[in-house]
Motif scaffolding. Structure first.
Motif, short mmCIF file in Angstrom:
data_model
loop_
_atom_site.label_atom_id
_atom_site.label_comp_id
_atom_site.label_asym_id
_atom_site.label_seq_id
_atom_site.Cartn_x
_atom_site.Cartn_y
_atom_site.Cartn_z
N GLU A 75 -61.22 -60.56 41.79
CA GLU A 75 -61.11 -61.99 42.10
C GLU A 75 -62.18 -62.28 43.13
OE1 GLU A 75 -58.14 -64.90 44.52
OE2 GLU A 75 -57.20 -63.50 43.15
N VAL A 76 -63.16 -63.08 42.73
CA VAL A 76 -64.28 -63.37 43.61
C VAL A 76 -63.89 -64.51 44.54
CG1 VAL A 76 -66.69 -64.11 43.72
CG2 VAL A 76 -65.93 -62.62 41.86
N GLY A 77 -64.12 -64.28 45.82
CA GLY A 77 -63.80 -65.30 46.81
C GLY A 77 -64.90 -65.40 47.84
N GLU A 78 -64.82 -66.42 48.61
CA GLU A 78 -65.77 -66.62 49.69
C GLU A 78 -65.35 -65.79 50.90
OE1 GLU A 78 -68.61 -68.48 49.47
OE2 GLU A 78 -68.02 -68.60 47.36
N VAL A 79 -66.32 -65.52 51.76
CA VAL A 79 -65.99 -64.87 53.02
C VAL A 79 -65.05 -65.82 53.76
CG1 VAL A 79 -66.92 -64.06 55.21
CG2 VAL A 79 -68.20 -63.66 53.09
N PRO A 80 -63.94 -65.29 54.26
CA PRO A 80 -62.96 -66.18 54.89
C PRO A 80 -63.51 -66.84 56.15
CG PRO A 80 -62.35 -63.88 55.20
CD PRO A 80 -63.52 -63.90 54.29
N ALA A 81 -62.96 -68.00 56.43
CA ALA A 81 -63.35 -68.73 57.64
C ALA A 81 -62.85 -67.99 58.87
CB ALA A 81 -62.76 -70.13 57.60
N ASP A 82 -63.56 -68.12 59.94
CA ASP A 82 -63.13 -67.51 61.21
C ASP A 82 -62.20 -68.49 61.91
OD1 ASP A 82 -62.85 -65.86 63.35
OD2 ASP A 82 -64.93 -65.99 64.04
N ASP A 83 -61.03 -68.71 61.29
CA ASP A 83 -60.08 -69.70 61.80
C ASP A 83 -58.86 -69.07 62.47
OD1 ASP A 83 -58.80 -68.66 59.61
OD2 ASP A 83 -58.67 -70.55 58.50
N GLY A 84 -58.91 -67.73 62.64
CA GLY A 84 -57.83 -67.06 63.34
C GLY A 84 -56.66 -66.67 62.46
N LEU A 85 -56.69 -67.03 61.18
CA LEU A 85 -55.61 -66.67 60.26
C LEU A 85 -56.00 -65.44 59.45
CD1 LEU A 85 -54.50 -70.13 58.82
CD2 LEU A 85 -53.36 -68.75 60.56
N VAL A 86 -55.05 -64.53 59.28
CA VAL A 86 -55.28 -63.32 58.50
C VAL A 86 -55.31 -63.67 57.02
CG1 VAL A 86 -54.33 -61.07 57.86
CG2 VAL A 86 -54.13 -61.87 60.22
N GLU A 87 -56.35 -63.21 56.33
CA GLU A 87 -56.45 -63.37 54.88
C GLU A 87 -57.36 -62.28 54.33
OE1 GLU A 87 -58.85 -66.90 53.62
OE2 GLU A 87 -58.83 -67.33 55.76
N ALA A 88 -57.41 -62.18 53.01
CA ALA A 88 -58.24 -61.16 52.36
C ALA A 88 -59.69 -61.33 52.80
CB ALA A 88 -58.14 -61.29 50.85
N GLY A 89 -60.35 -60.19 53.01
CA GLY A 89 -61.74 -60.20 53.44
C GLY A 89 -61.89 -60.16 54.95
#
Length: 163
Positions: A75-89
């Motif tokens: 599943e191709v995704g974007e690099v996650p935002a540096d918003d303080g929330l844990v997510e894939a990547g």
């Protein structure tokens, strides 16, 4: 082969595709030629070059099947935002309840580590018990999950950062 979806960046996906193409279009034809040349030498029972090439072919075929499986599940995704929330990547640092030491790992897939071989991190899937417990959490949040041995473990999110 696994049925679990793996999260990868576009860059990691492109790298997997390039490796698959290299194996199919460069490595396999070279091995096929080696096998053909060895067959021309005659008796295959004691032909070391033939047996080595066949073994190399088997390993390459296995690599191709593995890459095709990974690409099918990717599943191709974007690099996650540096918003303080844990997510894939994300590179996530946690602390187990009652412990002062921290542990840092990549929440995602091993394919993300292939971008930089100098990085030595454990990798946890977002669909693992720990991964599911921490996705969406922020620094300071607790998360409880069930370990494979059935024991409930609680961790504190120390720092989530995009990988």
């Amino acid at each position: 082969m696994s049925t679990e979806t793996i999260w990868v960046t576009q860059e990691a996906y492109d790298r997997l595709v390039a490796e698959l193409n290299r194996l199919k279009n460069e490595v396999l034809p070279d091995i096929t030629q080696k096998i053909a040349n060895a067959r021309e030498e005659g008796d295959l029972k004691e032909n070391g070059g033939y047996h080595a090439a066949r073994e190399e072919q088997g390993k390459t075929d296995a690599q191709i099947r593995q890459l095709e499986d990974r690409l099918r599940r990717a599943e191709v995704g974007e690099v996650p935002a540096d918003d303080g929330l844990v997510e894939a990547g994300m590179k996530v640092t946690i602390r187990f309840e009652g412990d002062t030491d921290t542990e840092t790992f990549l929440l995602g897939s091993r394919e993300l580590l292939s971008m930089d071989s100098s990085v030595d991190l454990d990798v946890y899937s977002p669909t693992s018990p720990l991964g599911e417990a921490i996705v969406g959490k922020s620094a300071g949040d607790p998360a409880t999950y069930e370990a494979p041995n059935g024991k409930k473990l609680t961790v504190e999110i120390v720092e989530p950062k995009p990988f």
